[in-house]
Design an enzyme around this catalytic site. Sequence first.
Site, PDB file in Angstrom:
ATOM      1  N   ARG A  36       0.755  -1.197   0.042  1.00  0.00           N
ATOM      2  CA  ARG A  36       0.017   0.210  -0.045  1.00  0.00           C
ATOM      3  C   ARG A  36       0.884   1.235  -0.125  1.00  0.00           C
ATOM      4  NH1 ARG A  36      -5.179  -1.743   3.845  1.00  0.00           N
ATOM      5  NH2 ARG A  36      -6.291  -2.646   1.997  1.00  0.00           N
ATOM      6  N   LYS A 198     -19.418 -15.905   2.530  1.00  0.00           N
ATOM      7  CA  LYS A 198     -21.161 -15.951   2.707  1.00  0.00           C
ATOM      8  C   LYS A 198     -21.768 -14.944   1.670  1.00  0.00           C
ATOM      9  CE  LYS A 198     -20.989 -13.923   6.771  1.00  0.00           C
ATOM     10  NZ  LYS A 198     -21.173 -13.144   7.869  1.00  0.00           N
ATOM     11  N   GLY A 351      -9.701  -8.315  -0.517  1.00  0.00           N
ATOM     12  CA  GLY A 351      -8.639  -8.637  -0.008  1.00  0.00           C
ATOM     13  C   GLY A 351      -8.078  -9.872   0.013  1.00  0.00           C
ATOM     14  N   GLY A 374     -13.435  -3.580   0.444  1.00  0.00           N
ATOM     15  CA  GLY A 374     -14.535  -3.022   0.591  1.00  0.00           C
ATOM     16  C   GLY A 374     -14.973  -1.992  -0.566  1.00  0.00           C
TER      17      GLY A 374
HETATM   18  P1  ADP Z   1     -12.600 -11.235  -0.347  1.00  0.00           P
HETATM   19  O1  ADP Z   1     -11.689 -10.658   0.578  1.00  0.00           O
HETATM   20  O2  ADP Z   1     -11.587 -11.703  -1.510  1.00  0.00           O
HETATM   21  O3  ADP Z   1     -13.590 -10.361  -0.633  1.00  0.00           O
HETATM   22  P2  ADP Z   1     -14.111 -12.836   1.260  1.00  0.00           P
HETATM   23  O4  ADP Z   1     -13.605 -11.983   2.571  1.00  0.00           O
HETATM   24  O5  ADP Z   1     -15.473 -12.686   0.781  1.00  0.00           O
HETATM   25  O6  ADP Z   1     -12.936 -12.669   0.039  1.00  0.00           O
HETATM   26  O7  ADP Z   1     -13.921 -14.371   1.752  1.00  0.00           O
HETATM   27  C1  ADP Z   1     -12.886 -15.021   1.887  1.00  0.00           C
HETATM   28  C2  ADP Z   1     -13.119 -16.122   2.867  1.00  0.00           C
HETATM   29  O8  ADP Z   1     -13.791 -17.029   2.582  1.00  0.00           O
HETATM   30  C3  ADP Z   1     -11.717 -16.858   3.218  1.00  0.00           C
HETATM   31  O9  ADP Z   1     -11.320 -16.530   4.625  1.00  0.00           O
HETATM   32  C4  ADP Z   1     -12.201 -18.177   2.955  1.00  0.00           C
HETATM   33  O10 ADP Z   1     -11.477 -19.186   3.791  1.00  0.00           O
HETATM   34  C5  ADP Z   1     -13.486 -18.073   3.069  1.00  0.00           C
HETATM   35  N1  ADP Z   1     -14.191 -19.330   2.276  1.00  0.00           N
HETATM   36  C6  ADP Z   1     -13.888 -19.657   1.173  1.00  0.00           C
HETATM   37  N2  ADP Z   1     -14.748 -20.774   0.837  1.00  0.00           N
HETATM   38  C7  ADP Z   1     -15.003 -21.340   1.957  1.00  0.00           C
HETATM   39  C8  ADP Z   1     -16.088 -22.435   2.422  1.00  0.00           C
HETATM   40  N3  ADP Z   1     -16.111 -23.258   1.321  1.00  0.00           N
HETATM   41  N4  ADP Z   1     -16.389 -22.490   3.578  1.00  0.00           N
HETATM   42  C9  ADP Z   1     -15.685 -21.629   4.476  1.00  0.00           C
HETATM   43  N5  ADP Z   1     -15.346 -20.568   4.161  1.00  0.00           N
HETATM   44  C10 ADP Z   1     -14.787 -20.214   2.815  1.00  0.00           C
HETATM   45 MG    MG Z   2     -12.040 -10.661   2.900  1.00  0.00          MG
END
Ligand code: ADP
Ligand code: MG
Length: 395
Positions: A36, A198, A351, A374
Amino acid sequence: MDKKILKDIDVAGKKVLVRVDFNVPMEAGEVADDTRLRAALPTIEYLIEEGAKVILMSHLGRPGGKVDSELRLDPVAKRLANLLNQAVTKTDETVGEEPQTAIERMETGEVLLLENTRFNPGEKANDPDFARQLGELADVYVNDAFGATHRAHASTAGVVEYVQEAAMGFLVQNELKMISQAIDNPDTPLVAIIGGAKVSDKIGVIESLLNKADALLIGGGMANTFIAAQGYNIGDSLVEADKLDLAKRLMEEAKNKGVNLVLPSDVVVADDFSNQAETKVVKVEDIEDGWQALDIGPESINSFTQVLKDAKTVVWNGPLGVFEMSNFAKGTMEIVQVLADLEATTIIGGGDSAAAVEKAGLAAEMTHISTGGGASLQLLEGKTLPGVEALDDRE
Ligand code: ADP
Ligand code: MG
């Protein structure tokens, strides 16, 4: 772009207050990852060259509106000085007499970093008094903290009222250009990959992309809710029982809109949420009680890959499995490799998704990796960013 950019404003000899995103990971009192900091260098170096007095400000962590000695920005100033190869003055206060005096002493081309903005309760509250105190330190304001533009805080929004001019820095300008272009004016087919834990985190993104993408690939924890909505048992998998109707509606909507919504057909299940758990690959219709889906399976990787092969633009947000554990990283890592090999424009937001690409060592192969989880999510949802909206309109 209808908001002022850095090149629109005259900065020579002026006190320029720049909001940067120096919310970096720290380890034992040192900056653990300076990505960053490096992302802000083009704006800072330009201001130095143009003969501005460069006053930087950022938040770090969540000090909750009071001083937390662990979250002081001194290590950040030190690393920045190294990267710039020039001195960076660091003040112990964010506003008030101490920074005022230090700023009065500045020569053009010098750089100063104010203390953590979140040591003041007025920051997150977007308190006008704190915003005024920040604004009064400078003549003009530049927002280059893309990772904080989805927040209407004093240093990202309120401050604009108290300066002569307000524009976006190069990092914000580039992020907006890359992400907006990919979703609003893409080379098609546009394929979106949505994963993560989620559904509820990303309802807005899915709904928005159903109007823009040609195909939508859904993996990660959120896929479980879609699998359950198809009537299958999902065992002990992470699932949002109150989102089943929503998942059904989204599948219906995809059908009506002619969007190719691809869900996993097989998954890697484990008998515990642990890298030591026993694992096996099963079809989504064969998930048993006592097992949880933690990654997409080989057949799903294959079907995702087939769709991606034809893509001209790919937008990715959210890992396809629990990639932090090696036994459930395969789906994410293989798809990262597929993207790296594509000719298509590849945009990574989120992230954890960015972390997965870094972990695979393939960051250089992507067209754009967003520095703001975000904020990029909010753009993918088709929403505006308060930290951009607050800036002056272009004449
Ligand atoms: P990003 O930061 O790229 O937007 P998110 O924060 O929405 O992604 O999601 C990332 C998290 O989702 C990771 O910590 C990962 O472990 C979790 N994850 C991915 N697949 C599963 C799963 N099948 N069950 C539980 N957690 C999951
Ligand atoms: Mg995340």
